[in-house]
Motif scaffolding. Structure first.
Motif, PDB file in Angstrom:
ATOM      1  N   GLN A  66       0.848  -1.186   0.000  1.00 52.84           N
ATOM      2  CA  GLN A  66       0.000   0.000   0.000  1.00 52.84           C
ATOM      3  C   GLN A  66       0.892   1.247   0.000  1.00 52.84           C
ATOM      4  O   GLN A  66       1.873   1.323   0.746  1.00 52.84           O
ATOM      5  CB  GLN A  66      -0.914   0.011   1.232  1.00 52.84           C
ATOM      6  N   GLY A  86      -3.592   3.486   3.642  1.00 54.36           N
ATOM      7  CA  GLY A  86      -3.757   2.191   2.990  1.00 54.36           C
ATOM      8  C   GLY A  86      -3.195   1.058   3.828  1.00 54.36           C
ATOM      9  O   GLY A  86      -3.797  -0.019   3.943  1.00 54.36           O
ATOM     10  N   LYS A 103     -12.583   2.246   3.304  1.00 54.77           N
ATOM     11  CA  LYS A 103     -12.350   2.006   1.885  1.00 54.77           C
ATOM     12  C   LYS A 103     -13.489   2.566   1.037  1.00 54.77           C
ATOM     13  O   LYS A 103     -13.258   3.096  -0.057  1.00 54.77           O
ATOM     14  CB  LYS A 103     -12.189   0.500   1.622  1.00 54.77           C
ATOM     15  N   HIS A 104     -14.706   2.477   1.552  1.00 57.58           N
ATOM     16  CA  HIS A 104     -15.848   3.025   0.823  1.00 57.58           C
ATOM     17  C   HIS A 104     -15.712   4.529   0.689  1.00 57.58           C
ATOM     18  O   HIS A 104     -15.980   5.106  -0.372  1.00 57.58           O
ATOM     19  CB  HIS A 104     -17.143   2.662   1.556  1.00 57.58           C
ATOM     20  N   ASP A 112     -12.940   6.140   0.648  1.00 55.66           N
ATOM     21  CA  ASP A 112     -11.821   6.421  -0.257  1.00 55.66           C
ATOM     22  C   ASP A 112     -12.122   6.044  -1.706  1.00 55.66           C
ATOM     23  O   ASP A 112     -11.332   6.347  -2.609  1.00 55.66           O
ATOM     24  CB  ASP A 112     -10.574   5.633   0.188  1.00 55.66           C
ATOM     25  N   THR A 159     -12.282   2.919  -2.875  1.00 56.66           N
ATOM     26  CA  THR A 159     -11.486   1.750  -3.277  1.00 56.66           C
ATOM     27  C   THR A 159     -12.234   0.440  -3.049  1.00 56.66           C
ATOM     28  O   THR A 159     -11.632  -0.627  -3.111  1.00 56.66           O
ATOM     29  CB  THR A 159     -10.153   1.715  -2.496  1.00 56.66           C
ATOM     30  N   ILE A 160     -13.522   0.529  -2.793  1.00 54.76           N
ATOM     31  CA  ILE A 160     -14.328  -0.676  -2.645  1.00 54.76           C
ATOM     32  C   ILE A 160     -15.720  -0.390  -3.171  1.00 54.76           C
ATOM     33  O   ILE A 160     -16.190   0.748  -3.126  1.00 54.76           O
ATOM     34  CB  ILE A 160     -14.392  -1.127  -1.162  1.00 54.76           C
ATOM     35  N   ARG A 161     -16.355  -1.414  -3.706  1.00 51.60           N
ATOM     36  CA  ARG A 161     -17.718  -1.277  -4.206  1.00 51.60           C
ATOM     37  C   ARG A 161     -18.531  -2.451  -3.682  1.00 51.60           C
ATOM     38  O   ARG A 161     -18.152  -3.606  -3.878  1.00 51.60           O
ATOM     39  CB  ARG A 161     -17.718  -1.275  -5.735  1.00 51.60           C
ATOM     40  N   ARG A 197     -12.847  -2.981 -16.647  1.00 52.53           N
ATOM     41  CA  ARG A 197     -11.483  -2.680 -16.205  1.00 52.53           C
ATOM     42  C   ARG A 197     -10.451  -3.241 -17.185  1.00 52.53           C
ATOM     43  O   ARG A 197      -9.429  -2.623 -17.453  1.00 52.53           O
ATOM     44  CB  ARG A 197     -11.264  -3.245 -14.799  1.00 52.53           C
TER      45      ARG A 197
END
Length: 412
Positions: free
Chosen positions: A258, A263, A299-300, A302, A304-306, A326
Motif C-alpha cells: 500500500q 492504505g 475504503k468506501h 476512499d 477503493t471498494i464497491r 477494467r
C-alpha cells in the motif's frame, strides 16, 4: 458426515442432528426423539472415512459442543510432533557470515522503509539460521518473496518464487505426486520452500515432514493464515505456531504494497490481531467484525471498494461486467498488466468464469460453436468442460503423445 469432515477438522454437534434429520426425511420420522437417537447412534458407532473407521471426540467450547474425529486428531498430533522435531535440528542452518554476504550480493535496499527494512533483515536472519524447519509469517504485501532472494543465493540452489531464484516450482498436488513416484528427488543438499502455507493441509504437510525425516532436506514454509485457507480439513499454520520455537518462525506484520499510511492502516485492520485471552470466542468475533466493518467504511469513503446487492447470480453478473470494463480500460491505455478476480470457492470461480465467457462469446472474442470434453481437476473431481475457438485452457499436467499425421495436417 464423511464429506463434512474432509473439509472441516471440527464440527458442531448440531451437524449430527442435521444429517440424522435428512436421513429420516427419506426413511420416515415420528418425532424429534428419532433425530436425537440417530444422532446419538452416529456418534456412538463412528463413521468410515477413506476406508478407515473413526471415532468421535467431543469437547465443549464457548458453550457449544464441538466434535472432531480420532483420525484427524491423530494426523494433527503426528504432524505437530514431526514439525517440532524438525524445527529443533540444525541441518540446513546458515551462518551469520553466509547470510550477510548473500544480503550484500542481493543489491536489495532495506533502508528505503527503515522500520520495515529492519524487520525484513531480522526475518532473513531468523529464517536462514533456522535448522530443519523454518516458518516465515508475513502479511500480504510485506515482501516475503523478496527476502527469499538472498537466502536462495546463500543456499546455492539453482511465479513469484522463480523471481527469487528458485529453480523448480510445483503446485502442491503435483509436488506430492512427484515425490511419491520418485520423479522429484530431494536429499540433504536440497531446500524445499512451501509458499502460501495456509493453503497446505495438515495431511499434506505431514507427508512432506515424513519425507523430510527420510531424505534429510531443509524445509522452509512461508505464508499468512489470514489469506486463503486449505480446502482439506485442519489448520497447519495453527499447529506450526504451537510447536515451533519463536526463533524459528519470524514475523513480518507490516506491509509495503500500500502506497499510503492510510492504505497500510486499512490493510492491517482486515487482519485478526490475535486471540485476546480475556475475551470469549464470541466476544473476539464481535470485535473482529466491528474492526473489519470500520475498514470497509474507510475504503468506501476512499472509493477503493464497491459493495453490490442481489442474489448470487446477480452479484456474479455485476462482477463480470466490472472485470471486462477494467480489462478494456487497461488495454486501451496500452498497459501490459492484466486484471484478476478472486473468489471464496472453486464453484464461485467457475460461475465467474462462465459469466465472463458468455460476454466474450457475445462480443465475438471466442467462437459460438463449442464442444464439451470430460475434465478432471487436481483433486480428482470430474466435470464437463465446454471449449470453443479462442478459449484458453490451463493444464495442471503434461502428457506427451505421438500423432501419426504430417506436421502440416490439421488436427481435430
Amino acid at each position: 458426515m464423511a464429506e463434512e469432515f474432509r473439509t472441516a477438522a471440527v464440527l458442531d454437534r448440531d451437524t449430527f442432528r442435521t444429517h440424522a434429520a435428512r436421513g429420516l426425511i427419506a426413511a420416515g420420522i415420528e418425532g424429534m426423539q428419532d433425530v436425537e437417537r440417530i444422532a446419538d447412534l452416529i456418534q456412538e458407532r463412528g463413521i468410515e472415512i477413506d476406508g478407515q473407521q473413526v471415532r468421535f471426540l467431543e469437547r465443549e467450547q464457548d458453550g457449544r459442543l464441538r466434535v472432531a474425529t480420532s483420525a484427524q486428531i491423530a494426523l494433527e498430533k503426528d504432524m505437530a510432533r514431526l514439525a517440532g522435531l524438525s524445527a529443533r535440528t540444525r541441518d540446513g542452518a546458515l551462518s551469520d557470515e553466509q547470510i550477510a554476504a548473500a544480503v550484500a550480493r542481493s543489491g536489495l535496499d532495506f533502508t528505503r522503509e527503515p522500520a520495515h527494512g529492519a524487520a525484513q533483515l531480522a526475518a532473513i536472519n531468523a529464517l536462514g539460521q533456522a535448522g530443519g524447519l523454518g516458518f516465515l509469517i508475513g502479511v500480504a504485501g510485506s515482501g516475503k518473496t523478496t527476502l527469499l532472494k538472498p537466502l536462495v543465493d546463500a543456499w546455492r540452489q539453482a511465479d513469484a518464487l522463480k523471481d527469487a531464484g528458485i529453480s523448480q516450482t510445483y503446485a502442491m498436488t503435483p509436488l506430492l505426486d512427484g515425490l511419491a513416484q520418485g520423479k522429484i528427488d530431494l536429499d540433504r543438499q536440497s531446500v524445499l520452500v512451501l509458499d502460501e502455507v495456509s493453503q497446505v493441509s495438515p495431511r499434506q504437510l505431514l507427508e512432506i515432514l515424513q519425507l523430510q525425516q527420510e531424505k534429510g532436506f531443509a524445509l522452509r514454509v512461508v505464508g499468512d493464515r489470514e489469506q486463503a485457507q486449505a480446502i482439506e480439513a485442519g489448520d497447519a499454520v495453527e499447529l506450526l505456531l504451537r510447536v515451533m520455537p519463536k526463533e524459528a518462525r519470524p514475523e513480518l506484520l507490516s506491509t509495503i504494497h500500500q502506497k499510503s499510511a492510510r492504505g497500510r492502516q486499512i490493510a492491517n485492520m482486515f487482519r485478526s490481531p490475535g486471540r485476546d485471552l480475556s475475551q470469549t470466542e464470541d466476544e473476539q468475533k464481535k470485535a473482529d467484525i466491528a474492526r473489519v466493518r470500520e475498514a470497509i467504511d474507510m475504503k468506501h469513503k476512499d472509493g477503493t471498494i464497491r459493495l453490490v446487492g442481489g442474489d448470487h447470480d446477480q452479484v456474479v453478473e455485476q462482477i463480470a461486467d466490472l472485470y471486462l470494463r477494467r480489462r478494456d480500460m487497461l488495454m486501451q491505455a496500452g498497459s501490459e498488466w492484466g486484471i484478476t478476480m478472486s473468489a471464496p470457492t472453486n464453484e464461485d470461480v467457475m460461475d465467474l468464469s462462465r459469466a465472463v465467457r458468455d460476454r466474450l462469446r457475445k462480443g465475438g472474442e471466442i467462437g459460438q460453436e463449442e464442444i464439451v470434453k470430460a475434465a478432471i481437476d487436481q483433486r480428482g473431481v470430474t466435470y464437463e468442460l465446454p471449449l470453443a475457438v479462442g478459449d484458453w485452457v490451463r493444464l495442471f499436467a503434461k502428457t506427451s503423445v505421438r500423432v501419426d499425421t504430417p506436421p502440416w495436417a490439421p488436427l481435430t
